[in-house]
Design a protein around this motif. Structure first.
Motif, mmCIF file in Angstrom:
data_model
loop_
_atom_site.group_PDB
_atom_site.id
_atom_site.type_symbol
_atom_site.label_atom_id
_atom_site.label_comp_id
_atom_site.label_asym_id
_atom_site.label_seq_id
_atom_site.Cartn_x
_atom_site.Cartn_y
_atom_site.Cartn_z
ATOM 1 N N UNK A 41 53.862 42.787 -7.302
ATOM 2 C CA UNK A 41 52.616 43.208 -7.188
ATOM 3 C C UNK A 41 52.053 43.592 -5.937
ATOM 4 N N UNK A 42 52.588 44.548 -5.071
ATOM 5 C CA UNK A 42 51.962 44.982 -4.032
ATOM 6 C C UNK A 42 52.788 46.285 -3.524
ATOM 7 N N UNK A 43 52.074 47.098 -2.908
ATOM 8 C CA UNK A 43 52.683 48.562 -2.635
ATOM 9 C C UNK A 43 52.027 48.845 -1.279
ATOM 10 N N UNK A 44 52.863 50.005 -0.862
ATOM 11 C CA UNK A 44 52.343 50.228 0.505
ATOM 12 C C UNK A 44 52.400 51.946 0.786
ATOM 13 N N UNK A 45 51.461 52.630 1.337
ATOM 14 C CA UNK A 45 51.742 53.942 1.895
ATOM 15 C C UNK A 45 50.753 54.463 2.726
ATOM 16 N N UNK A 46 50.781 55.220 3.730
ATOM 17 C CA UNK A 46 49.957 55.972 4.510
ATOM 18 C C UNK A 46 49.441 54.706 5.358
ATOM 19 N N UNK A 47 50.148 53.809 5.881
ATOM 20 C CA UNK A 47 49.974 52.780 6.768
ATOM 21 C C UNK A 47 49.090 51.584 6.251
ATOM 22 N N UNK A 48 48.948 51.751 4.823
ATOM 23 C CA UNK A 48 47.796 50.866 4.023
ATOM 24 C C UNK A 48 48.870 50.000 3.046
ATOM 25 N N UNK A 49 48.619 48.749 3.356
ATOM 26 C CA UNK A 49 49.279 47.558 2.159
ATOM 27 C C UNK A 49 48.504 46.944 1.387
ATOM 28 N N UNK A 50 48.866 47.239 0.017
ATOM 29 C CA UNK A 50 47.857 46.567 -0.987
ATOM 30 C C UNK A 50 48.554 45.492 -1.728
ATOM 31 N N UNK A 51 47.850 44.227 -1.494
ATOM 32 C CA UNK A 51 48.470 43.119 -2.358
ATOM 33 C C UNK A 51 47.575 42.929 -3.542
ATOM 34 N N UNK A 52 47.879 43.148 -4.883
ATOM 35 C CA UNK A 52 47.078 42.999 -5.928
ATOM 36 C C UNK A 52 47.701 41.799 -6.724
ATOM 37 N N UNK A 53 48.390 41.021 -6.138
ATOM 38 C CA UNK A 53 49.162 39.859 -6.957
ATOM 39 C C UNK A 53 47.950 38.922 -7.444
ATOM 40 N N UNK A 54 46.949 38.830 -6.656
ATOM 41 C CA UNK A 54 45.941 37.729 -7.083
ATOM 42 C C UNK A 54 44.930 38.204 -8.031
ATOM 43 N N UNK A 55 45.449 38.891 -9.069
ATOM 44 C CA UNK A 55 44.651 39.209 -10.097
ATOM 45 C C UNK A 55 45.176 38.578 -11.460
ATOM 46 N N UNK A 56 44.104 38.370 -12.444
ATOM 47 C CA UNK A 56 44.531 38.137 -13.697
ATOM 48 C C UNK A 56 45.341 38.729 -14.543
ATOM 49 N N UNK A 57 46.425 39.280 -14.228
ATOM 50 C CA UNK A 57 47.458 40.420 -15.020
ATOM 51 C C UNK A 57 48.706 40.230 -14.768
ATOM 52 N N UNK A 58 49.661 40.868 -15.480
ATOM 53 C CA UNK A 58 51.113 40.817 -15.473
ATOM 54 C C UNK A 58 51.520 42.276 -15.588
ATOM 55 N N UNK A 59 52.927 42.373 -15.594
ATOM 56 C CA UNK A 59 53.442 43.507 -15.805
ATOM 57 C C UNK A 59 53.433 44.321 -16.973
ATOM 58 N N UNK A 60 53.159 43.572 -17.988
ATOM 59 C CA UNK A 60 52.783 44.285 -19.234
ATOM 60 C C UNK A 60 51.039 44.985 -19.087
ATOM 61 N N UNK A 61 50.373 43.963 -18.684
ATOM 62 C CA UNK A 61 49.213 44.537 -18.232
ATOM 63 C C UNK A 61 49.121 45.863 -17.648
ATOM 64 N N UNK A 62 49.828 45.984 -16.566
ATOM 65 C CA UNK A 62 50.057 47.173 -15.730
ATOM 66 C C UNK A 62 50.582 48.381 -16.713
#
Ligand code: F6P
Length: 547
Positions: A41-62
């Motif tokens: 639950x993290x991804x990266x592009x254009x010099x930005x890294x986004x950690x969204x793992x600290x949310x109340x969701x899982x793979x199915x939610x996404x």
């Protein structure tokens, strides 16, 4: 074709069912059950890294959220925006801020107009002018180089350039001092004029429409102040305009040769990339301004091409949507752990709330779910000592976006280590909380009596399970700042499409403007008009009595 209402879509309904299952989810358990959660639950592009793992969701939610995004036609609307279709349907305009940061030669012809050529012709003028002012070749009317630049504008004609100039202060020209006057409150103009000398000051009058009351009044005041000392013909060395309205700038008395144009397909809150960014080019130089545009363009390309699952703005939008619709978050806190991003929350307030603070769909039907949450925030660690109490233990759930640079622009590494430690500690604390039992054990270890432990424990308990995102960049540079702003622009866009609102108009600001004009006239009258409700009449009377 009319969109189905949001709650009638099958993917929204699937999310509603899923949200009931997810109601009791604890992030602590989600992390314990999946050691790969951060990687997944993290991804990266254009010099930005986004950690969204600290949310109340899982793979199915996404998966379900991604299905909603597709059902709402986000990708098609995105492509229509980039292609210059008139997606701003209540003003019948294209929405092309992305064209402002496309490199020279990128093909974009819209309704017969070579948009890329137009954009770069203005950028060339911005370069010439900013180079001349910075080098000292552009002289004031007494032959001195410019020392102070006062940008007069409000909303998008102020928030973007001001935020960026502050954020990039490490790249700034050592001679030029930048000032921003936005408020019709004369204290704002007063504070700026106190520090400047007409012989060495350049005024930029920035207004897309060149009709905005505050900006017009401030520009007139600056002109009057300037002409107290300088002759009329000196205006051309000291006043330039950024606008789409050539006629109005001529009427104001600014030479059209000193006007930097832009176009009605640039929304005010999306305009920092246009000539509205002139203060940025003046402060940091055209080279860094170009890097700023390039950073945003890199994020645009990512937004245009990356699959939903890896697409930073789409993920940020979907996570925010989940928190808004299914966790009831009515506000979002922006916490830049970078003092130079001081004005970033204020900038995002206009970007997000003026875009998606809407109550009817593009077809004029009432929306059937809540829309844009309120956006607010302050830099960390200051916010921690002010309102984080509410975020940790208040009754509302308020998601937080933490933003930090891994490397500072200064040499005080101990400060930076402490800053990052606080940033990461806060996101951990929001996620984990501290249970009643953990608090009891702590208090026992401190040797407190049982009665005292039971009395204090509820106050010291943190519910946790509070969502946050963390956005990291290597350093805050012109390019990463450009990418960061573009990330939030596209997040806002995606959420607007999910809600099916027009993110590009702002009719909600009009009523107050009309009433203010009326009351301004009434305040100047001798008699006391009784034209309003008793509260408004009473307030007017008190103001008149004070004159
Ligand atoms: O009144 C709101 C608004 O139109 C904003 O959308 C805009 O950024 C601001 O006023 C300033 O407008 P202008 O650049 O035309 O002066």
């Amino acid at each position: 074709m009319r969109q189905l209402s949001l709650t009638s879509t099958s993917s929204f309904q699937a999310l509603e069912t899923h949200a009931i299952e997810a109601e009791d989810w604890e992030m602590r358990s989600l992390f314990a059950a999946d050691p790969q959660r951060f990687e997944r639950l993290s991804c990266e592009a254009a010099g930005l890294f986004l950690d969204y793992s600290k949310n109340r969701l899982d793979g199915r939610t996404l998966e379900l959220l991604a299905a909603l995004l597709r059902e709402r036609g986000v990708e098609a609307r995105r492509d229509a925006m980039f292609a210059g279709e008139r997606i701003n349907n209540t003003e019948n305009r294209a929405v092309l801020h992305t064209a402002l940061r496309a490199p020279r030669g990128a093909k974009l012809v819209v309704e017969g107009q070579d948009v890329n050529a137009d954009v770069h012709a203005v950028l060339d003028r911005v370069k010439l002018f900013s180079d001349a002012v910075r080098s000292g070749d552009w002289l004031g009317y007494t032959g001195k180089p410019i020392l102070d630049v006062v940008n007069i504008g409000i909303g998008g004609s102020d928030l973007g350039p001001k935020m960026v100039v502050l954020a990039l202060r490490h790249y700034a020209h050592p001679r030029l001092r930048m000032h921003f006057v936005s408020n019709v409150d004369g204290h704002d103009m007063d504070a700026a004029l106190m520090h400047v000398d007409p012989e060495t000051t350049l005024f930029i009058v920035a207004s897309k429409t060149f009709t905005t009351a505050e900006t017009m009044m401030n520009a007139q005041t600056a002109r009057k102040w300037f002409l107290q000392n300088a002759p009329e013909e000196a205006l051309a060395r000291h006043f330039v305009a950024v606008s789409t309205n050539t006629e109005a700038i001529k009427t104001f008395g600014i030479d059209p040769a000193n006007m930097f144009p832009f176009w009605d397909w640039v929304g005010g809150r999306y305009s920092v990339w246009s000539a509205i960014g002139l203060p940025v080019a003046l402060a940091v130089g055209f080279g860094y301004f170009t890097d700023f545009l390039a950073g945003a363009h890199e994020l645009d390309e990512h937004f245009r091409t990356a699959p939903v699952e890896e697409n930073l703005p789409m993920i940020l939008a979907l996570v925010g949507f989940w928190n808004r619709q299914f966790l009831g978050a009515s506000s979002v806190t922006i916490a830049p752990y970078h003092q130079d991003l001081n004005r970033f929350p204020a900038y995002l307030q206009q970007l997000d709330m003026e875009s998606n603070g809407k109550r009817v769909t593009r077809d004029g039907e009432p929306v059937d779910t809540p829309t844009c949450p309120a956006i607010w925030g302050e830099p960390g660690t200051n916010g921690q000592h002010a309102y984080f109490q509410l975020l940790h233990q208040g009754t509302d759930l308020t998601p937080i976006d933490f933003i930090a640079a891994l490397r500072p622009a200064h040499e005080m590494q101990n400060h930076h280590t402490a800053l990052l430690a606080n940033c990461f500690a806060q996101s951990e604390a929001f996620m984990k909380g501290k249970t009643l039992d953990e608090v009891r054990v702590d208090l026992q270890q401190q040797g407190l009596a049982l009665g005292e432990i039971e009395r204090l424990a509820p106050h010291k308990t943190f519910p946790g399970n509070r969502p946050s995102n963390t956005i990291l960049m290597e350093r805050l540079t012109p390019a990463t700042l450009g990418a960061l702003i573009a990330l939030y622009e596209h997040k806002t866009f995606v959420q607007g499409v999910l809600w099916d609102v027009n993110s590009f108009d702002q009719w909600g600001v009009e009523l107050g403007k009309v009433l203010a004009k009326k009351i301004e006239a009434e305040l100047a009258l001798d008699a006391q008009p009784e034209l309003h409700d008793s509260s408004t009449n009473g307030l007017i009377a008190r103001a008149k009595a004070a004159v």
